[in-house]
Write a protein that holds these residues in place. Structure first.
Motif, PDB file in Angstrom:
ATOM      1  N   TYR A 163       0.839  -1.198   0.000  1.00  0.00           N
ATOM      2  CA  TYR A 163       0.000   0.000   0.000  1.00  0.00           C
ATOM      3  C   TYR A 163       0.878   1.255   0.000  1.00  0.00           C
ATOM      4  O   TYR A 163       0.620   2.205  -0.742  1.00  0.00           O
ATOM      5  N   ALA A 164       1.920   1.260   0.833  1.00  0.00           N
ATOM      6  CA  ALA A 164       2.814   2.418   0.899  1.00  0.00           C
ATOM      7  C   ALA A 164       3.517   2.644  -0.437  1.00  0.00           C
ATOM      8  O   ALA A 164       3.651   3.792  -0.892  1.00  0.00           O
ATOM      9  N   VAL A 165       3.935   1.571  -1.095  1.00  0.00           N
ATOM     10  CA  VAL A 165       4.577   1.689  -2.407  1.00  0.00           C
ATOM     11  C   VAL A 165       3.580   2.236  -3.428  1.00  0.00           C
ATOM     12  O   VAL A 165       3.900   3.149  -4.211  1.00  0.00           O
ATOM     13  N   GLN A 167       0.929   4.010  -2.817  1.00  0.00           N
ATOM     14  CA  GLN A 167       0.617   5.390  -2.478  1.00  0.00           C
ATOM     15  C   GLN A 167       1.722   6.335  -2.971  1.00  0.00           C
ATOM     16  O   GLN A 167       1.431   7.381  -3.551  1.00  0.00           O
ATOM     17  N   ARG A 168       2.986   5.945  -2.761  1.00  0.00           N
ATOM     18  CA  ARG A 168       4.106   6.775  -3.245  1.00  0.00           C
ATOM     19  C   ARG A 168       4.079   6.875  -4.772  1.00  0.00           C
ATOM     20  O   ARG A 168       4.327   7.934  -5.333  1.00  0.00           O
ATOM     21  N   ALA A 169       3.766   5.769  -5.434  1.00  0.00           N
ATOM     22  CA  ALA A 169       3.702   5.780  -6.899  1.00  0.00           C
ATOM     23  C   ALA A 169       2.581   6.700  -7.382  1.00  0.00           C
ATOM     24  O   ALA A 169       2.757   7.456  -8.342  1.00  0.00           O
ATOM     25  N   GLU A 171       1.284   9.283  -5.742  1.00  0.00           N
ATOM     26  CA  GLU A 171       1.663  10.670  -5.458  1.00  0.00           C
ATOM     27  C   GLU A 171       2.743  11.134  -6.418  1.00  0.00           C
ATOM     28  O   GLU A 171       2.694  12.249  -6.915  1.00  0.00           O
ATOM     29  N   GLY A 172       3.703  10.268  -6.702  1.00  0.00           N
ATOM     30  CA  GLY A 172       4.773  10.603  -7.648  1.00  0.00           C
ATOM     31  C   GLY A 172       4.238  10.724  -9.051  1.00  0.00           C
ATOM     32  O   GLY A 172       4.633  11.597  -9.805  1.00  0.00           O
ATOM     33  N   ARG A 175       2.622  14.079  -9.612  1.00  0.00           N
ATOM     34  CA  ARG A 175       3.586  15.161  -9.806  1.00  0.00           C
ATOM     35  C   ARG A 175       4.180  15.127 -11.211  1.00  0.00           C
ATOM     36  O   ARG A 175       4.422  16.128 -11.816  1.00  0.00           O
TER      37      ARG A 175
END
Length: 179
Positions: A163-165, A167-169, A171-172, A175
């Protein structure tokens, strides 16, 4: 006894002349493991429990995942650091509630060997798997229940990390679209 200690000291120096290796502590650790294993085998024999000819594949998978989780929990989790504190020294956090610790070099070789064992999930897994295997013979329902709980926690850990990976993907990715 002094003669044995002298022989062990000479062997240690010959084995690793430029580095401290706690061979005496490793002997104590291996002897303790052998005693625990013998006690489990004796208990199985004394209770008349039948040892399965071939463990079920589902049990092997369940105990494998549970062994991974419990070994990691005991060796790396911040909450279990009081168990390791007499044998290790805190270094730094490594995320997800885990810490890196250094084995204390001062003191006895037994203390050093125990520190290595308690701070290494790979080393500790042998002991944990032995306990689970004995438990599977002596108290299979309880062992499977405990292993199921630990397996659920391991699955949850992987899902939290995934999930954290993700979520970072996400968000990234947002951008990158804006640039």
């Amino acid at each position: 006894m002094t003669d044995v200690k002298d022989k062990v000291a000479r062997l240690r120096r010959a084995y690793a002349p430029h580095e401290h290796r706690p061979l005496g502590g490793y002997l104590v650790s291996m002897s303790s493991y052998a005693a625990v294993t013998a006690a489990l085998a004796g208990l199985v024999k004394a209770t008349g429990r039948q040892v399965p000819e071939r463990p079920a594949t589902a049990d092997v998978v369940l105990l494998g995942i549970a062994t991974h989780k419990l070994s990691r929990l005991l060796a790396k989790d911040a909450v279990t650091s009081p168990l390791r504190a007499p044998f290790t020294r805190y270094d730094r956090p490594i995320g997800s509630g885990e810490v890196i610790e250094q084995v204390r070099d001062q003191g006895s070789s037994t203390r050093h060997a125990i520190g290595e064992l308690l701070s290494c999930p790979f080393c500790l897994a042998v002991w944990v798997a032995t306990g689970f295997t004995g438990g599977l013979v002596l108290a299979p329902r309880l062992t499977r229940l405990v292993a199921t709980g630990l397996t659920a926690v391991a699955a949850s850990d992987f899902l939290q990390l995934a999930y954290a990976v993700a979520q970072r993907a996400a968000e990234g990715g947002g951008r990158d679209d804006e640039d």
